[in-house]
Design a protein around this motif. Structure first.
Motif, PDB file in Angstrom:
ATOM      1  N   THR A 185       2.026  -8.836   1.061  1.00 27.55           N
ATOM      2  CA  THR A 185       1.858  -7.631   1.175  1.00 27.55           C
ATOM      3  C   THR A 185       2.878  -7.027   2.010  1.00 27.55           C
ATOM      4  N   TRP A 186       3.052  -5.669   2.260  1.00 33.77           N
ATOM      5  CA  TRP A 186       4.161  -5.019   2.965  1.00 33.77           C
ATOM      6  C   TRP A 186       3.425  -5.159   4.562  1.00 33.77           C
ATOM      7  N   ALA A 199      -0.189  -9.612  -8.625  1.00 35.52           N
ATOM      8  CA  ALA A 199      -1.320  -8.902  -8.256  1.00 35.52           C
ATOM      9  C   ALA A 199      -2.191  -8.561  -9.640  1.00 35.52           C
ATOM     10  N   LYS A 228      -1.405 -12.377  -1.650  1.00 32.93           N
ATOM     11  CA  LYS A 228      -2.154 -11.583  -0.556  1.00 32.93           C
ATOM     12  C   LYS A 228      -1.082 -11.985   0.494  1.00 32.93           C
TER      13      LYS A 228
END
Length: 196
Positions: free
Chosen positions: A183-184, A121, A180
């Motif tokens: 992500t959670w 990130a 991307k």
């Protein structure tokens, strides 16, 4: 420059970064390998500096002694633990980020390091040891993978990025794009889709 000033880091050095614990369950995470890589890099890149964030006081002292014994304690800096809110700024201050995990069952087969996603990130290029667990996310299109447990090979991986700004930017950008998918929310969606 702003991120480097925030941590009192020099503006005229190539900063190689590591963030995280120095040992897990008593097992080293490759910090000794990074120190040995700095012995090699000192000759070809005298402007290179290894900066390590994290670790217990005992672990830091242990690895400081190794760095001193190998004659690189002047180019290996241990910053200790930092608040998690500071980590993204530190990552941006680095030229190259590292994950030197040794090839032992825990790291090769079972881990999923949060630092891997934080590194990605940041948009900075990553050098790491080529293990099955990291191969699930990272590859030669978004990082530099090197043979595990080989400090010269690790140093060569770092050198590759220090010498090639275009490659560094391309790998960092690809990692930022690829993260991307991890992500959670994306992970939660995958679990829900699997269950339904």
């Amino acid at each position: 420059e702003e991120c480097r000033r925030r941590f009192g880091l020099p503006l005229d050095k190539k900063i190689i970064g590591y963030v995280g614990q120095l040992k897990t369950m008593g097992m080293g995470k490759g910090i000794d390998l990074l120190i040995e890589a700095m012995v090699v890099l000192r000759k070809s890149h005298p402007d290179a500096l290894l900066v390590i964030v994290g670790g217990t006081i005992e672990d830091i002292e242990y690895y400081k002694n190794i760095a001193k014994h190998r004659g690189v304690d002047d180019i290996v800096i241990f910053m200790g633990r930092k608040d998690h809110s500071e980590i993204s700024y530190f990552l941006k201050a680095c030229d190259v980020l590292t994950m030197p995990f040794p090839n032992i069952p825990h790291y090769a087969n079972y881990m999923s390091p949060l630092k891997m996603f934080e590194y990605m990130a940041s948009g900075k290029p990553i050098v790491l040891t080529d293990l099955p667990t990291v191969r699930e996310v990272l590859n030669s299109g978004n990082s530099v993978l090197v043979r595990p447990d080989d400090s010269r090979e690790f140093a060569r991986g770092i050198e590759t990025l220090l010498k090639d700004d275009v490659l560094s930017k391309r790998l960092g950008s690809q990692a930022l794009n690829d993260v991307k998918n991890y992500t959670w929310n994306k992970r939660a969606d995958k679990i829900v889709n699997f269950i339904t």
